[in-house]
Design a protein around this motif. Structure first.
Motif, PDB file in Angstrom:
ATOM      1  N   LEU A  27       0.838  -1.189   0.000  1.00 19.53           N
ATOM      2  CA  LEU A  27       0.000   0.000   0.000  1.00 19.53           C
ATOM      3  C   LEU A  27       0.876   1.244   0.000  1.00 19.53           C
ATOM      4  CD1 LEU A  27      -2.722  -1.000   2.619  1.00 19.53           C
ATOM      5  CD2 LEU A  27      -2.853  -1.109   0.122  1.00 19.53           C
ATOM      6  N   VAL A  28       0.341   2.314  -0.570  1.00 21.28           N
ATOM      7  CA  VAL A  28       1.061   3.574  -0.686  1.00 21.28           C
ATOM      8  C   VAL A  28       0.165   4.689  -0.182  1.00 21.28           C
ATOM      9  CG1 VAL A  28       2.093   5.210  -2.309  1.00 21.28           C
ATOM     10  CG2 VAL A  28       2.323   2.770  -2.709  1.00 21.28           C
ATOM     11  N   LYS A  29       0.763   5.615   0.547  1.00 21.64           N
ATOM     12  CA  LYS A  29       0.073   6.837   0.957  1.00 21.64           C
ATOM     13  C   LYS A  29       0.956   8.006   0.540  1.00 21.64           C
ATOM     14  CE  LYS A  29      -0.170   7.977   5.384  1.00 21.64           C
ATOM     15  NZ  LYS A  29      -0.615   8.122   6.778  1.00 21.64           N
TER      16      LYS A  29
ATOM     17  N   PRO B 201      -5.898  10.308  -8.373  1.00 20.44           N
ATOM     18  CA  PRO B 201      -7.026   9.962  -9.248  1.00 20.44           C
ATOM     19  C   PRO B 201      -7.053   8.468  -9.583  1.00 20.44           C
ATOM     20  CG  PRO B 201      -5.308  10.985 -10.533  1.00 20.44           C
ATOM     21  CD  PRO B 201      -4.854  11.023  -9.099  1.00 20.44           C
ATOM     22  N   ILE B 202      -7.021   7.668  -8.530  1.00 23.39           N
ATOM     23  CA  ILE B 202      -6.954   6.218  -8.662  1.00 23.39           C
ATOM     24  C   ILE B 202      -8.004   5.631  -7.726  1.00 23.39           C
ATOM     25  CG2 ILE B 202      -5.495   4.184  -8.310  1.00 23.39           C
ATOM     26  CD1 ILE B 202      -3.073   6.082  -8.673  1.00 23.39           C
ATOM     27  N   GLY B 203      -8.726   4.645  -8.188  1.00 27.62           N
ATOM     28  CA  GLY B 203      -9.722   4.004  -7.345  1.00 27.62           C
ATOM     29  C   GLY B 203      -9.086   3.264  -6.183  1.00 27.62           C
ATOM     30  N   THR B 204      -9.725   3.370  -5.021  1.00 31.51           N
ATOM     31  CA  THR B 204      -9.261   2.649  -3.841  1.00 31.51           C
ATOM     32  C   THR B 204     -10.442   2.435  -2.912  1.00 31.51           C
ATOM     33  OG1 THR B 204      -7.716   2.608  -1.985  1.00 31.51           O
ATOM     34  CG2 THR B 204      -8.571   4.755  -2.617  1.00 31.51           C
ATOM     35  N   ASP B 205     -10.402   1.347  -2.167  1.00 29.99           N
ATOM     36  CA  ASP B 205     -11.438   1.123  -1.169  1.00 29.99           C
ATOM     37  C   ASP B 205     -10.924   1.419   0.236  1.00 29.99           C
ATOM     38  OD1 ASP B 205      -9.719  -1.021  -1.149  1.00 29.99           O
ATOM     39  OD2 ASP B 205     -11.265  -2.548  -1.078  1.00 29.99           O
ATOM     40  N   THR B 206      -9.672   1.904   0.333  1.00 25.19           N
ATOM     41  CA  THR B 206      -9.067   2.222   1.624  1.00 25.19           C
ATOM     42  C   THR B 206      -8.354   3.575   1.593  1.00 25.19           C
ATOM     43  OG1 THR B 206      -7.092   0.993   0.992  1.00 25.19           O
ATOM     44  CG2 THR B 206      -8.753  -0.197   2.293  1.00 25.19           C
ATOM     45  N   PRO B 207      -9.049   4.658   1.207  1.00 26.25           N
ATOM     46  CA  PRO B 207      -8.362   5.951   1.148  1.00 26.25           C
ATOM     47  C   PRO B 207      -7.840   6.346   2.526  1.00 26.25           C
ATOM     48  CG  PRO B 207     -10.729   6.242   0.903  1.00 26.25           C
ATOM     49  CD  PRO B 207     -10.469   4.764   0.954  1.00 26.25           C
ATOM     50  N   PRO B 208      -6.723   6.969   2.646  1.00 27.99           N
ATOM     51  CA  PRO B 208      -5.841   7.521   1.631  1.00 27.99           C
ATOM     52  C   PRO B 208      -4.784   6.540   1.141  1.00 27.99           C
ATOM     53  CG  PRO B 208      -5.014   8.148   3.770  1.00 27.99           C
ATOM     54  CD  PRO B 208      -6.249   7.309   4.007  1.00 27.99           C
ATOM     55  N   TYR B 209      -5.025   5.251   1.338  1.00 28.36           N
ATOM     56  CA  TYR B 209      -4.068   4.232   0.910  1.00 28.36           C
ATOM     57  C   TYR B 209      -4.463   3.695  -0.455  1.00 28.36           C
ATOM     58  CZ  TYR B 209      -2.877   4.484   5.804  1.00 28.36           C
ATOM     59  OH  TYR B 209      -2.510   4.940   7.049  1.00 28.36           O
ATOM     60  N   TYR B 210      -3.457   3.496  -1.296  1.00 35.17           N
ATOM     61  CA  TYR B 210      -3.655   2.993  -2.653  1.00 35.17           C
ATOM     62  C   TYR B 210      -2.759   1.789  -2.854  1.00 35.17           C
ATOM     63  CZ  TYR B 210      -5.678   7.612  -3.296  1.00 35.17           C
ATOM     64  OH  TYR B 210      -6.449   8.738  -3.170  1.00 35.17           O
ATOM     65  N   ARG B 211      -3.207   0.849  -3.661  1.00 38.84           N
ATOM     66  CA  ARG B 211      -2.361  -0.307  -3.995  1.00 38.84           C
ATOM     67  C   ARG B 211      -1.200   0.175  -4.859  1.00 38.84           C
ATOM     68  NH1 ARG B 211      -4.511  -5.173  -6.332  1.00 38.84           N
ATOM     69  NH2 ARG B 211      -2.545  -5.741  -5.518  1.00 38.84           N
TER      70      ARG B 211
ATOM     71  N   GLU C 287       0.570  -1.321  -7.074  1.00 37.57           N
ATOM     72  CA  GLU C 287       0.458  -1.707  -8.488  1.00 37.57           C
ATOM     73  C   GLU C 287      -0.413  -0.714  -9.256  1.00 37.57           C
ATOM     74  OE1 GLU C 287       2.147  -4.029 -10.216  1.00 37.57           O
ATOM     75  OE2 GLU C 287       3.264  -4.310  -8.358  1.00 37.57           O
ATOM     76  N   ASP C 288      -1.494  -0.242  -8.640  1.00 36.26           N
ATOM     77  CA  ASP C 288      -2.370   0.737  -9.295  1.00 36.26           C
ATOM     78  C   ASP C 288      -1.672   2.082  -9.456  1.00 36.26           C
ATOM     79  OD1 ASP C 288      -4.326  -1.230  -9.284  1.00 36.26           O
ATOM     80  OD2 ASP C 288      -5.296  -0.462  -7.455  1.00 36.26           O
ATOM     81  N   VAL C 289      -0.969   2.511  -8.407  1.00 36.07           N
ATOM     82  CA  VAL C 289      -0.240   3.786  -8.461  1.00 36.07           C
ATOM     83  C   VAL C 289       0.866   3.710  -9.502  1.00 36.07           C
ATOM     84  CG1 VAL C 289       1.240   5.368  -7.159  1.00 36.07           C
ATOM     85  CG2 VAL C 289      -0.790   4.355  -6.067  1.00 36.07           C
ATOM     86  N   LYS C 290       1.601   2.618  -9.486  1.00 41.20           N
ATOM     87  CA  LYS C 290       2.706   2.438 -10.444  1.00 41.20           C
ATOM     88  C   LYS C 290       2.184   2.454 -11.866  1.00 41.20           C
ATOM     89  CE  LYS C 290       4.546  -1.609 -10.748  1.00 41.20           C
ATOM     90  NZ  LYS C 290       5.310  -2.846 -10.547  1.00 41.20           N
ATOM     91  N   ASP C 291       1.084   1.771 -12.130  1.00 44.16           N
ATOM     92  CA  ASP C 291       0.494   1.757 -13.479  1.00 44.16           C
ATOM     93  C   ASP C 291       0.060   3.157 -13.906  1.00 44.16           C
ATOM     94  OD1 ASP C 291       0.924  -0.961 -13.591  1.00 44.16           O
ATOM     95  OD2 ASP C 291      -1.180  -1.483 -13.194  1.00 44.16           O
TER      96      ASP C 291
END
Length: 115
Positions: A80-82, A93-103, A105-109
């Motif tokens: 996870l990334v914050k 601007p990335i979907g997440t179900d645990t804001p403010p944490y993002y996966r 892989e999604d952030v990198k993409d």
């Protein structure tokens, strides 16, 4: 940044990569990363004011941008990334179900698509 992050993840352990620069470096980076919707395009200067787009919120004196990585153990691939701008949690601007944490892989993409 992406290459350094991937290398640190692969090596495991604790890691920190620090960069220093002026607001002329931070502002384009924040916009490019999509922090707090700062990558939105406006056609007039007046639109910036009505959108409450104030640069002093992005780069006050001693401003900083932090990307913090979390994982439960070195073998865990679900990272996870914050992101923090001036020690405040920000959105991407990335979907997440645990804001403010993002996966990661999604952030990198997302960030890879901005190259």
């Amino acid at each position: 940044m992406l290459d350094d992050a991937n290398k640190a993840i692969a090596e495991g352990g604790v890691s920190a990569h620090l960069r220093f620069g002026h607001e002329s470096v931070l502002l384009p980076l924040v916009c490019r990363m999509g922090v707090n919707n700062y990558d939105h395009e406006y056609s007039t200067v007046e639109q910036l004011d009505s959108a409450l787009w104030h640069t002093y919120r992005i780069y006050p004196m001693a401003s900083n941008l932090q990307v913090v990585f979390y994982r439960s153990n070195p073998e865990d691939n679900d990272i996870l990334v914050k992101v923090l701008l001036n020690e405040r949690e920000v959105s991407l601007p990335i979907g997440t179900d645990t804001p403010p944490y993002y996966r990661w892989e999604d952030v990198k993409d997302y960030w890879s698509s901005k190259r």
